[in-house]
Design an enzyme around this catalytic site. Structure first.
Site, PDB file in Angstrom:
ATOM      1  N   ASP A 215       0.477  -1.373  -0.384  1.00  0.00           N
ATOM      2  CA  ASP A 215      -0.200  -0.393  -0.220  1.00  0.00           C
ATOM      3  C   ASP A 215       1.162   1.366   0.285  1.00  0.00           C
ATOM      4  O   ASP A 215       0.314   1.767  -1.431  1.00  0.00           O
ATOM      5  CB  ASP A 215      -0.634   0.397   1.342  1.00  0.00           C
ATOM      6  CG  ASP A 215      -2.189  -0.580   0.556  1.00  0.00           C
ATOM      7  OD1 ASP A 215      -2.329  -1.191   0.182  1.00  0.00           O
ATOM      8  OD2 ASP A 215      -2.900  -0.289   1.712  1.00  0.00           O
ATOM      9  N   CYS A 361      -0.228   5.092  11.773  1.00  0.00           N
ATOM     10  CA  CYS A 361      -0.235   5.672  10.688  1.00  0.00           C
ATOM     11  C   CYS A 361      -1.727   6.299  11.016  1.00  0.00           C
ATOM     12  O   CYS A 361      -1.712   7.165   9.875  1.00  0.00           O
ATOM     13  CB  CYS A 361      -0.820   4.118  10.013  1.00  0.00           C
ATOM     14  SG  CYS A 361       0.720   3.494   9.086  1.00  0.00           S
TER      15      CYS A 361
HETATM   16  N1  LIG Z   1      -4.763   1.775   2.451  1.00  0.00           N
HETATM   17  C1  LIG Z   1      -3.315   2.990   2.910  1.00  0.00           C
HETATM   18  C2  LIG Z   1      -2.086   2.827   4.192  1.00  0.00           C
HETATM   19  C3  LIG Z   1      -1.511   3.747   4.098  1.00  0.00           C
HETATM   20  C4  LIG Z   1      -0.935   3.017   5.458  1.00  0.00           C
HETATM   21  C5  LIG Z   1      -0.255   4.488   6.064  1.00  0.00           C
HETATM   22  C6  LIG Z   1       0.475   4.721   6.758  1.00  0.00           C
HETATM   23  N2  LIG Z   1       1.337   5.649   7.337  1.00  0.00           N
HETATM   24  O1  LIG Z   1       1.596   3.238   7.051  1.00  0.00           O
END
Ligand SMILES: NCCCCCC(N)=O
Length: 369
Positions: A215, A361
């Site tokens: 991703d 995240c």
């Molecule tokens: N489907 C979107 C995944 C985003 C993950 C964000 C991150 N900082 O790893």
């Protein structure tokens, strides 16, 4: 900003609050995001024991979230539209500067960097095909806080960088040099922008991010992070047949061969990944195939790691995946790494990793001003 004395503080430096979004879209979150919302709720409440939390929810979600958090004094809920709820990447990267009172500024001032955002790769491998709302989240947050904004045309997600607060930044080549982010920029040009905007003098480049982290094209926040200046926590596996093994060996070599901004050798502490974990048939089938988001295919490896935690004021809010052995092992490693913090393992983090990320995240710290 560096020329004006700004720097990105390390995440463990004191926070004024934590910003979070709220999951909704059924083509990224299974079962219309109900299971994910349970884990977001547990995460927000866990963080709120250590620092204030602001949850931003869409107009549709606002009534329910507001009611849910009615009796949580340290959590406020505001309405904000979004394409998805990854505030590490769509929220502002806050930077601060000491002093300035000589030129009429308050003793400590703060600003927010509003990077360009293209949903982790735009139409060349991004996660969804419309990110127009997410592009305004950073601006809306700094406006709510009446904080100055430094806009940047370079595409960057907050999850793709970590700093030690003393001039060093770590990141992965797999993400920052991916042609789906800034194809018109050289590695040196990207480095110079990071130095200028984050107030760092040294970038340590790690070749690849976590195996399976398609991703984000290998965000550093899923592979490793600073415990303190000079010491890095690295996702590891003992299984030499796991594709993760080669990736972690390469990262270990890059880190141990580097010196940081203060000339220190880097000490690496390993933390074993859970599983390996794979998307189940039931989980994959629970995600709507709208054609507007990256599909969740049963059998695919989940990009799960324990370094994707949030360091709150005095608390480490970490993911628990339901792998009893590795969850407990990780809790012990985190407690040893952060002896002055209370480690809180949040159950149900598998629901967040099904959406492509984890607790780091979905959070964004705002340092004290
Ligand atoms: N489907 C979107 C995944 C985003 C993950 C964000 C991150 N900082 O790893």
């Amino acid at each position: 900003p560096a020329k004006m004395g700004f720097r990105m503080p390390a995440e463990w430096e004191p926070h004024e609050q934590c910003w979070m979004g709220w999951p909704e879209r059924p083509d990224n979150w299974r079962e219309h995001a109900e299971p994910a919302r349970k884990t977001f709720e547990r995460t927000a409440i866990a963080i709120s024991k250590f620092e204030p939390v602001t949850i931003c929810a869409s107009a549709k979600q606002y009534p329910r979230v507001h009611e849910l958090m009615e009796h949580q004094p340290n959590i406020r809920v505001v309405e904000m539209s979004m394409n998805d709820s990854w505030f590490r990447d769509t929220g502002p990267t806050f930077i601060t500067r000491e002093g300035g009172s000589d030129i009429g500024l308050a003793e400590q001032t703060i600003a927010g960097i509003d990077w360009e955002f293209n949903a982790w790769g735009g139409l060349g491998g991004g996660c969804f095909d419309d990110w127009s709302l997410d592009r305004s989240i950073a601006k809306k947050i700094v406006e709510i806080e009446r904080i100055p904004r430094f806009a940047h045309t370079m595409v960057l997600e907050g999850g793709s960088i970590h700093v030690d607060g003393e001039g060093t930044c770590i990141t992965t080549e797999e993400c920052l040099l991916n042609p789906n982010r800034n194809p018109h920029m050289t590695k040196l040009e990207i480095e110079n922008e990071l130095k200028d905007f984050l107030g760092v003098t040294k970038i340590i480049w790690i070749p690849l991010g976590l195996h399976g982290d398609e991703d984000t094209n290998g965000h550093v926040d899923n592979l490793c992070c600073f415990i303190k200046p000079g010491v890095i926590l690295l996702s590891w596996t003992d299984d030499e047949n796991d594709p993760q093994y080669e990736i972690s060996v390469k990262a270990l070599s890059a880190l141990t061969q580097a010196v940081d901004a203060k000339g220190r050798q880097i000490e690496v502490v390993k933390i074993h990944v859970p599983g390996p974990l794979y998307i189940t048939k039931e989980e994959g089938e629970g995600v709507l195939a709208t054609g507007h988001a990256v599909p969740r295919v049963p059998g695919k490896r989940l990009a799960a790691s324990y370094v994707n935690f949030y360091p709150a004021n005095g608390g480490i809010i970490a993911p628990a995946f339901g792998d009893k052995k590795r969850d407990e092992e990780a809790r012990e490693v985190l407690q040893k790494a952060f002896p002055d913090h209370e480690v809180v393992m949040v159950e149900g983090a598998r629901e967040i990793v099904l959406g492509g990320g984890n607790i780091h995240c979905i959070t964004q710290q705002q340092p004290v001003r």
